[in-house]
Design an enzyme around this catalytic site. Structure first.
Site, PDB file in Angstrom:
ATOM      1  N   HIS A 143       0.039 -18.104  14.363  1.00  0.00           N
ATOM      2  CA  HIS A 143      -1.300 -18.616  14.098  1.00  0.00           C
ATOM      3  C   HIS A 143      -2.124 -17.531  13.416  1.00  0.00           C
ATOM      4  O   HIS A 143      -1.853 -16.330  13.553  1.00  0.00           O
ATOM      5  CB  HIS A 143      -1.979 -19.019  15.408  1.00  0.00           C
ATOM      6  CG  HIS A 143      -1.425 -20.263  16.020  1.00  0.00           C
ATOM      7  ND1 HIS A 143      -2.128 -21.028  16.933  1.00  0.00           N
ATOM      8  CD2 HIS A 143      -0.238 -20.902  15.853  1.00  0.00           C
ATOM      9  CE1 HIS A 143      -1.411 -22.069  17.307  1.00  0.00           C
ATOM     10  NE2 HIS A 143      -0.249 -22.009  16.664  1.00  0.00           N
TER      11      HIS A 143
ATOM     12  N   GLU B  24      -5.026 -16.269  14.029  1.00  0.00           N
ATOM     13  CA  GLU B  24      -5.644 -15.273  14.910  1.00  0.00           C
ATOM     14  C   GLU B  24      -4.629 -14.238  15.384  1.00  0.00           C
ATOM     15  O   GLU B  24      -4.917 -13.033  15.400  1.00  0.00           O
ATOM     16  CB  GLU B  24      -6.265 -15.962  16.138  1.00  0.00           C
ATOM     17  CG  GLU B  24      -7.329 -16.977  15.797  1.00  0.00           C
ATOM     18  CD  GLU B  24      -6.784 -18.396  15.771  1.00  0.00           C
ATOM     19  OE1 GLU B  24      -7.455 -19.298  16.307  1.00  0.00           O
ATOM     20  OE2 GLU B  24      -5.683 -18.596  15.200  1.00  0.00           O
TER      21      GLU B  24
ATOM     22  N   CYS C 218      -6.926 -21.912  19.867  1.00  0.00           N
ATOM     23  CA  CYS C 218      -6.196 -22.684  20.869  1.00  0.00           C
ATOM     24  C   CYS C 218      -6.015 -21.829  22.124  1.00  0.00           C
ATOM     25  O   CYS C 218      -6.491 -20.689  22.194  1.00  0.00           O
ATOM     26  CB  CYS C 218      -4.836 -23.103  20.314  1.00  0.00           C
ATOM     27  SG  CYS C 218      -3.718 -21.706  20.022  1.00  0.00           S
TER      28      CYS C 218
ATOM     29  N   CYS D 253      -4.205 -18.434  21.389  1.00  0.00           N
ATOM     30  CA  CYS D 253      -5.016 -17.468  20.657  1.00  0.00           C
ATOM     31  C   CYS D 253      -6.208 -16.987  21.478  1.00  0.00           C
ATOM     32  O   CYS D 253      -6.594 -15.822  21.400  1.00  0.00           O
ATOM     33  CB  CYS D 253      -5.478 -18.066  19.337  1.00  0.00           C
ATOM     34  SG  CYS D 253      -4.112 -18.427  18.205  1.00  0.00           S
TER      35      CYS D 253
END
Length: 208
Positions: free
Chosen positions: A112, A114, A142, A145
């Site tokens: 992801h 992040e 999410c 993260c």
């Protein structure tokens, strides 16, 4: 942002300078007199006071940083990844890391935006603790993260669009401000929210 700066997983380096054309300091180098130079890339507002002390000044900086994150997010479209972009700036306002969603590109479920930005920032600083740092991301993090933000000791989260289905920093869950955790993250939400949401809506419209 230039591709050499935006490459997730490598330490932020001065290569071609920042997106504004300013030249960055080399990470880990030593200045005259033996004092280490600041790590990361200089940004126009990295004047030693970050973030600015006024509400208007902070809003201007958050908007500018979100613009960089939005630009990074568009690179995800080339690999058919969800267009989310993130970056990490240090306590002095210098750019430490950037990332975009790369799950489809790499086949890595943890890739992801992040997480990749945090990895690059940690590599730039030479340590996993990102105390005093700010993470800017175009979509609310999410659960994975959000947990990474807490574990990395990030001081502040600046997000664009909220995620009412899977957001873990205030929408569905609020892991970063859970009083049972050993660290709390300041949350600044809704920065350039319409632009961030529009990019995501346009992407998902092509998937139907």
């Amino acid at each position: 942002m230039p591709d050499d700066v935006a490459r997730s997983g490598d330490p932020a380096h001065p290569g071609a300078g920042s997106a504004s054309g300013t030249q960055g300091h080399a990470s880990g180098t030593t200045a005259v007199g033996g004092s280490p130079e600041p790590r990361g890339l200089d940004l126009p507002w990295a004047d030693g006071t970050f973030p600015p002390g006024t509400v208007a000044g902070r809003r201007q900086v958050w908007d500018a940083l979100m613009g960089l994150a939005l630009h990074e997010a568009t690179h995800a479209l080339a690999s058919d990844d969800v267009p989310v972009g993130a970056l990490v700036v240090g306590p002095d306002g210098r750019l430490l890391g950037v990332g975009r969603n790369r799950r489809e590109e790499t086949g890595d479920p943890t890739a992801h935006a992040e997480v990749l930005a945090l990895r690059q920032a940690a590599a730039t600083r030479g340590e996993w603790r990102l105390e005093g740092c700010t993470l800017v991301v175009t979509l609310e993090p999410c659960v994975m993260c959000a947990g990474a933000l807490v574990l990395a000791r990030v001081e502040r989260l600046v997000l664009g669009a909220w995620d009412p289905k899977a957001g873990a920093t205030g929408s569905v869950w609020d892991l970063v401000r859970d009083q049972r955790a050993n660290h709390a993250v300041e949350v600044v939400g809704g920065v350039r929210e319409d632009e961030c949401a529009r990019l995501l809506r346009a992407f998902f419209a092509t998937q139907r």
